[in-house]
Design an enzyme around this catalytic site. Structure first.
Site, PDB file in Angstrom:
ATOM      1  N   ASP A 113       0.762  -1.382   0.014  1.00  0.00           N
ATOM      2  CA  ASP A 113      -0.016  -0.094   0.064  1.00  0.00           C
ATOM      3  C   ASP A 113       0.800   1.195   0.009  1.00  0.00           C
ATOM      4  O   ASP A 113       0.376   2.305   0.679  1.00  0.00           O
ATOM      5  CB  ASP A 113      -0.756  -0.167   0.938  1.00  0.00           C
ATOM      6  N   LYS A 164       4.496   3.872  18.817  1.00  0.00           N
ATOM      7  CA  LYS A 164       3.953   5.237  18.888  1.00  0.00           C
ATOM      8  C   LYS A 164       4.179   5.898  20.114  1.00  0.00           C
ATOM      9  O   LYS A 164       4.080   5.320  21.452  1.00  0.00           O
ATOM     10  CB  LYS A 164       2.548   5.347  18.632  1.00  0.00           C
ATOM     11  N   ASP A 222       1.980   6.518   1.860  1.00  0.00           N
ATOM     12  CA  ASP A 222       1.232   5.376   2.307  1.00  0.00           C
ATOM     13  C   ASP A 222      -0.311   5.426   2.105  1.00  0.00           C
ATOM     14  O   ASP A 222      -0.917   6.489   2.420  1.00  0.00           O
ATOM     15  CB  ASP A 222       1.474   5.000   3.715  1.00  0.00           C
TER      16      ASP A 222
HETATM   17  P1  GTP Z   1      -5.456  -1.829   7.692  1.00  0.00           P
HETATM   18  O1  GTP Z   1      -6.492  -2.837   8.025  1.00  0.00           O
HETATM   19  O2  GTP Z   1      -6.529  -0.510   7.325  1.00  0.00           O
HETATM   20  O3  GTP Z   1      -4.658  -1.414   8.940  1.00  0.00           O
HETATM   21  O4  GTP Z   1      -4.949  -2.054   6.502  1.00  0.00           O
HETATM   22  P2  GTP Z   1      -4.125  -3.658   5.993  1.00  0.00           P
HETATM   23  O5  GTP Z   1      -4.844  -4.746   6.506  1.00  0.00           O
HETATM   24  O6  GTP Z   1      -3.645  -3.406   4.438  1.00  0.00           O
HETATM   25  O7  GTP Z   1      -3.065  -3.502   7.090  1.00  0.00           O
HETATM   26  P3  GTP Z   1      -1.414  -2.703   7.100  1.00  0.00           P
HETATM   27  O8  GTP Z   1      -1.741  -1.601   6.320  1.00  0.00           O
HETATM   28  O9  GTP Z   1      -0.704  -2.929   8.220  1.00  0.00           O
HETATM   29  O10 GTP Z   1      -0.680  -3.787   5.842  1.00  0.00           O
HETATM   30  C1  GTP Z   1       0.610  -3.363   5.400  1.00  0.00           C
HETATM   31  C2  GTP Z   1       0.572  -4.439   3.962  1.00  0.00           C
HETATM   32  O11 GTP Z   1       0.673  -5.782   4.578  1.00  0.00           O
HETATM   33  C3  GTP Z   1      -0.650  -4.039   3.191  1.00  0.00           C
HETATM   34  O12 GTP Z   1       0.066  -4.073   1.755  1.00  0.00           O
HETATM   35  C4  GTP Z   1      -1.305  -5.324   3.586  1.00  0.00           C
HETATM   36  O13 GTP Z   1      -1.949  -5.963   2.254  1.00  0.00           O
HETATM   37  C5  GTP Z   1      -0.453  -6.312   3.907  1.00  0.00           C
HETATM   38  N1  GTP Z   1      -0.845  -7.427   4.823  1.00  0.00           N
HETATM   39  C6  GTP Z   1      -1.226  -6.984   6.151  1.00  0.00           C
HETATM   40  N2  GTP Z   1      -1.502  -8.112   6.855  1.00  0.00           N
HETATM   41  C7  GTP Z   1      -1.282  -9.241   5.907  1.00  0.00           C
HETATM   42  C8  GTP Z   1      -1.470 -10.517   5.958  1.00  0.00           C
HETATM   43  O14 GTP Z   1      -1.963 -10.959   6.934  1.00  0.00           O
HETATM   44  N3  GTP Z   1      -1.040 -11.201   5.040  1.00  0.00           N
HETATM   45  C9  GTP Z   1      -0.832 -10.743   3.814  1.00  0.00           C
HETATM   46  N4  GTP Z   1      -0.538 -11.647   2.773  1.00  0.00           N
HETATM   47  N5  GTP Z   1      -0.583  -9.521   3.568  1.00  0.00           N
HETATM   48  C10 GTP Z   1      -0.922  -8.753   4.887  1.00  0.00           C
END
Ligand code: GTP
Length: 323
Positions: A113, A164, A222
């Site tokens: 992201d 944080k 981001d």
């Molecule tokens: P929020 O729910 O809004 O916090 O977003 P998110 O679920 O995408 O979590 P976050 O922004 O912390 O994740 C950072 C990156 O890691 C993003 O590109 C997510 O798609 C990916 N990501 C987070 N958790 C997982 C997971 O359990 N498995 C995989 N494959 N990717 C993950």
């Protein structure tokens, strides 16, 4: 040369309702999915094999990216039945890269992201020159209170991972792009939920392993919230709007605010569009007025509709407010 893992399996809850029908990394910015912008950056850095670590709405990725030949690389897919967290996802995806045969070839991991123009190739060179186990891209932000911060010593070695806090001791934060030696990924437990940020990195630093921060201030964003996604799309557009191939725009329509139109979008007479993200195969009827709206792929907007700050999709009966 390097291999890569792209983390694209999160739920993207902060981006709701935009993520109700699409995983966050497949949302379009300036006409292309976030993931495709990242694949283009990975290609530039010489990454020849990339595993997409998928979970939520995993079925969306393969039809779009296929075997990767369109981007001159090999793309593979690892699917987690239930999300394994960032560290668990990296470990699961790494299985497809034959870690034991990689030797010293670095593995680049991307949060799915992030839009970043930093030099991945320079980050890899820095990692290799420091003989690091892991090297994180660090970015300085004006106000680090909303993030965990990552202090480094004068040589760039990471000294701690701090949660944080109200008075951060540095403005350097984790920018979500990592270079790893394969030996590090082998040590993450397989099939377990693990956070790379909260568990793996702090444990490496505490045990004295060489973890480095690569600092570069090139464009970075981001796109984790609706406001950030719109900003990311606008930032990539130089003119009033950007349209992908196959669009038919009536000469009397007005499109402003760095709006983005996907492929095969049809815009009717006297339509006014400002600061919108429009997916592929969308039709907008005559006289419609749309401001700061996200219109999902394959949606038909009737003539005369007027909407501001809404998510519109054929799959829902009523537009949903955008936060
Ligand atoms: P929020 O729910 O809004 O916090 O977003 P998110 O679920 O995408 O979590 P976050 O922004 O912390 O994740 C950072 C990156 O890691 C993003 O590109 C997510 O798609 C990916 N990501 C987070 N958790 C997982 C997971 O359990 N498995 C995989 N494959 N990717 C993950």
């Amino acid at each position: 040369m390097a291999v890569g893992i792209l983390l694209v399996g999160g739920f993207g809850t902060r981006l709701k309702p935009l993520t109700s029908e699409s995983p966050k990394p497949m949302l379009p910015v300036a006409g292309l999915p976030v993931t495709e912008h990242q694949i283009l950056a990975a290609q530039k850095a010489g990454i020849h094999t990339l595993v997409l670590a998928t979970s939520y709405l995993s079925e969306v990725f393969t039809p779009y990216f296929g075997d990767g030949s369109r981007w001159g690389m090999k793309i593979l897919y690892a699917v987690e039945k239930a999300p394994l967290g960032t560290g668990g996802a990296i470990r699961n995806a790494a299985q497809m890269l034959n870690l034991e045969n990689l030797g010293d070839e670095p593995i680049v991991v991307f949060n799915g992201d992030v839009l970043s123009r930093h030099s991945i190739a320079d980050q890899i060179n820095f990692h290799q020159s420091k003989k690091a186990d892991a090297t994180l891209h660090l970015i300085e932000v004006e106000d680090a209170r909303a993030f965990g911060c990552v202090p480094t010593d004068s040589d760039g070695r990471v000294t701690a991972f701090l949660e944080k806090m109200d008075n951060p001791i540095t403005n350097s934060i984790n920018a979500g792009c990592y270079v790893f030696q394969s030996s590090v990924l082998n040590r993450i437990p397989l099939g377990e939920v693990v956070s790379i940020e909260r568990e793996t990195f702090p444990a490496l630093v505490e045990s004295g392993r060489p973890v480095y921060g690569y600092k570069e201030q090139a464009y970075w964003l981001d796109v984790g919230t609706p406001a950030a996604l719109f900003k990311g799309s606008r930032d990539l557009i130089a003119d009033d709007f950007h349209a992908m191939p196959g669009c038919a725009i009536d000469a009397s329509a007005t499109i402003t605010g760095k709006s983005s139109l996907g492929s095969n979008v049809t815009i009717g007479a006297d339509v006014q569009i400002d600061d919108c993200i429009i997916g592929d195969n969308v039709t907008i009827g005559d006289g419609a007025r749309l401001s700061h709206c996200f219109i999902f792929h394959n949606t038909v907007i009737s003539a005369g509709v007027s909407q501001s700050r809404h998510y519109l999709s054929s799959a829902i009966s009523e537009p949903i407010n955008l936060p």
